[in-house]
Scaffold this active site. Structure first.
Site, PDB file in Angstrom:
ATOM      1  N   TYR A 158       0.823  -1.208   0.000  1.00 48.37           N
ATOM      2  CA  TYR A 158       0.000   0.000   0.000  1.00 48.37           C
ATOM      3  C   TYR A 158       0.860   1.262   0.000  1.00 48.37           C
ATOM      4  O   TYR A 158       0.566   2.213  -0.725  1.00 48.37           O
ATOM      5  CB  TYR A 158      -0.952   0.005   1.203  1.00 48.37           C
ATOM      6  CG  TYR A 158      -1.861  -1.201   1.252  1.00 48.37           C
ATOM      7  CD1 TYR A 158      -2.364  -1.787   0.091  1.00 48.37           C
ATOM      8  CD2 TYR A 158      -2.209  -1.789   2.454  1.00 48.37           C
ATOM      9  CE1 TYR A 158      -3.180  -2.907   0.133  1.00 48.37           C
ATOM     10  CE2 TYR A 158      -3.037  -2.900   2.520  1.00 48.37           C
ATOM     11  CZ  TYR A 158      -3.517  -3.458   1.350  1.00 48.37           C
ATOM     12  OH  TYR A 158      -4.319  -4.559   1.389  1.00 48.37           O
ATOM     13  N   ARG A 159       1.925   1.271   0.764  1.00 45.63           N
ATOM     14  CA  ARG A 159       2.814   2.448   0.781  1.00 45.63           C
ATOM     15  C   ARG A 159       3.456   2.648  -0.594  1.00 45.63           C
ATOM     16  O   ARG A 159       3.553   3.772  -1.081  1.00 45.63           O
ATOM     17  CB  ARG A 159       3.883   2.309   1.861  1.00 45.63           C
ATOM     18  CG  ARG A 159       3.340   2.343   3.281  1.00 45.63           C
ATOM     19  CD  ARG A 159       2.551   3.586   3.570  1.00 45.63           C
ATOM     20  NE  ARG A 159       2.284   3.692   5.007  1.00 45.63           N
ATOM     21  CZ  ARG A 159       1.348   4.460   5.517  1.00 45.63           C
ATOM     22  NH1 ARG A 159       0.572   5.191   4.735  1.00 45.63           N
ATOM     23  NH2 ARG A 159       1.168   4.507   6.823  1.00 45.63           N
TER      24      ARG A 159
END
Length: 191
Positions: A158-159
């Protein structure tokens, strides 16, 4: 263990999704290490979710075996999840004008799961790109269980896709685990 063959990522029609929901929920249960007792309830919930506006589902296949799934739909003020989101924003002093704009035009990434043994090989990234491709929403929002130092494949994914914090240490009604609620602008970009 994965060979050198790359997974096939493809969209699922609503009938394909509902027919295959038991297999997809089994991936979810294995990936999240949940008790199998929740299986029938989750199958029901996932099938019901397929009727939400903007519903999109994708699957990852390796040698005709489903090894990953992701699905989501347009956020709506009628959904339980948005009620939870609004509660979390109120608890942190919002929603601000920007947050009000966000919660009126987002795609909810409801589930992203890869079968254990296939995790960490880019399948989740491919699922996310296919799921969010061509979305007309301004933002994508998802939640993920908190882990110390964000040290797992989910947070790394996600990052790397540009997701930032919207809420941290949030507890959804009915679940005592803390969650991070993450957001990114669309279209999706790798960072």
């Amino acid at each position: 263990m994965m060979g050198s063959v790359s997974p096939i990522i493809r969209k699922l029609s609503i009938p394909e999704f509902t027919t295959n929901t038991p297999v997809l929920v089994d991936i979810y249960i294995a990936a999240m290490n949940y008790d199998k007792a929740i299986r029938d309830t989750r199958i029901e919930v996932w099938r019901r979710n397929s009727q939400n506006p903007g519903f999109t589902a994708v699957a990852a296949l390796m040698d005709d075996q489903v090894v990953g799934v992701a699905y989501g739909f347009n956020g709506s003020p009628d959904h339980w999840w948005q009620h939870q989101l609004r509660r979390g924003l109120r608890q942190q002093g919002g929603p601000t004008e920007e947050e009000i704009h966000i919660i009126h035009n987002y795609f909810e990434v409801a589930e992203v799961h890869v079968q254990p043994g296939f995790q960490g090989h880019g399948i989740g990234r491919k699922l996310m790109h296919e799921l969010l491709k061509d979305k007309q929403n301004t933002f994508a929002i998802l939640s993920t269980p908190e882990v110390d130092d964000e040290a797992n494949h989910a947070f790394s994914l996600y990052r790397s896709l540009g997701f930032t914090d919207l809420l941290r240490q949030f507890r959804f009604d009915g679940d005592q685990r803390p969650f991070a609620v993450l957001i990114t602008a669309l279209p999706l970009h790798d960072s």
